[in-house]
Scaffold this motif. Sequence first.
Motif, PDB file in Angstrom:
ATOM      1  N   GLU A   5      79.546  54.759  40.506  1.00 22.76           N
ATOM      2  CA  GLU A   5      78.799  55.646  39.621  1.00 22.76           C
ATOM      3  C   GLU A   5      79.369  57.057  39.658  1.00 22.76           C
ATOM      4  O   GLU A   5      79.952  57.484  40.666  1.00 22.76           O
ATOM      5  CB  GLU A   5      77.318  55.726  40.027  1.00 22.76           C
ATOM      6  CG  GLU A   5      76.588  54.409  40.085  1.00 22.76           C
ATOM      7  CD  GLU A   5      76.504  53.845  41.490  1.00 22.76           C
ATOM      8  OE1 GLU A   5      75.560  53.093  41.782  1.00 22.76           O
ATOM      9  OE2 GLU A   5      77.395  54.164  42.309  1.00 22.76           O
ATOM     10  N   CYS A  21      79.176  54.143  35.051  1.00 22.73           N
ATOM     11  CA  CYS A  21      79.351  53.135  36.097  1.00 22.73           C
ATOM     12  C   CYS A  21      80.578  52.314  35.742  1.00 22.73           C
ATOM     13  O   CYS A  21      80.563  51.570  34.764  1.00 22.73           O
ATOM     14  CB  CYS A  21      78.127  52.250  36.208  1.00 22.73           C
ATOM     15  SG  CYS A  21      78.326  50.860  37.341  1.00 22.73           S
ATOM     16  N   TRP A  35      70.521  49.879  35.504  1.00 22.45           N
ATOM     17  CA  TRP A  35      70.388  51.130  36.253  1.00 22.45           C
ATOM     18  C   TRP A  35      69.032  51.124  36.950  1.00 22.45           C
ATOM     19  O   TRP A  35      68.008  50.779  36.345  1.00 22.45           O
ATOM     20  CB  TRP A  35      70.479  52.336  35.327  1.00 22.45           C
ATOM     21  CG  TRP A  35      71.856  52.644  34.839  1.00 22.45           C
ATOM     22  CD1 TRP A  35      72.408  52.270  33.655  1.00 22.45           C
ATOM     23  CD2 TRP A  35      72.864  53.390  35.526  1.00 22.45           C
ATOM     24  NE1 TRP A  35      73.695  52.744  33.556  1.00 22.45           N
ATOM     25  CE2 TRP A  35      74.004  53.442  34.695  1.00 22.45           C
ATOM     26  CE3 TRP A  35      72.925  54.048  36.760  1.00 22.45           C
ATOM     27  CZ2 TRP A  35      75.181  54.101  35.049  1.00 22.45           C
ATOM     28  CZ3 TRP A  35      74.085  54.709  37.123  1.00 22.45           C
ATOM     29  CH2 TRP A  35      75.199  54.730  36.269  1.00 22.45           C
ATOM     30  N   CYS A  95      73.790  51.914  39.924  1.00 23.45           N
ATOM     31  CA  CYS A  95      74.256  50.937  38.957  1.00 23.45           C
ATOM     32  C   CYS A  95      74.256  49.571  39.646  1.00 23.45           C
ATOM     33  O   CYS A  95      74.571  49.468  40.842  1.00 23.45           O
ATOM     34  CB  CYS A  95      75.669  51.331  38.526  1.00 23.45           C
ATOM     35  SG  CYS A  95      76.511  50.156  37.484  1.00 23.45           S
TER      36      CYS A  95
END
Length: 124
Positions: A5, A21, A35, A95
């Motif tokens: 990320e 990401c 997320w 992520c």
Amino acid sequence: VQLVESGGGLVQAGGSLRLSCAASGGICSIAAMGWFRQAPGKEREFVARILWSGSIRYYTDSVKGRFTISRDNAKNTVYLQMNSLKPEDTAVYYCAADRGYGGTRTRSNEYDYWGRGTQVTVSS
């Protein structure tokens, strides 16, 4: 699968940030990306999800209309555009990659791979 990320930072309330990401290794096994976020003293919570095909997107109620999840398959990257940020959005954002195709999988234990997170701080 490795997830990295980026894009976090400090922003004033009402401002915007875009998180990225980047995924690498074993991409073909990924069906969806998500997320999540975790604020101090709180459990990790779902924020948004997108199928790798981009055909289905899903958001938690608190971010609908403010956050947008998207993906760039050519770059193997998923984004989270965050607008109208509020102090309660302050958290570490993670992520995650899911090998399952379910459209609304929102539990963290349904995801198979995780990044290390990026801090988002929204000042009032």
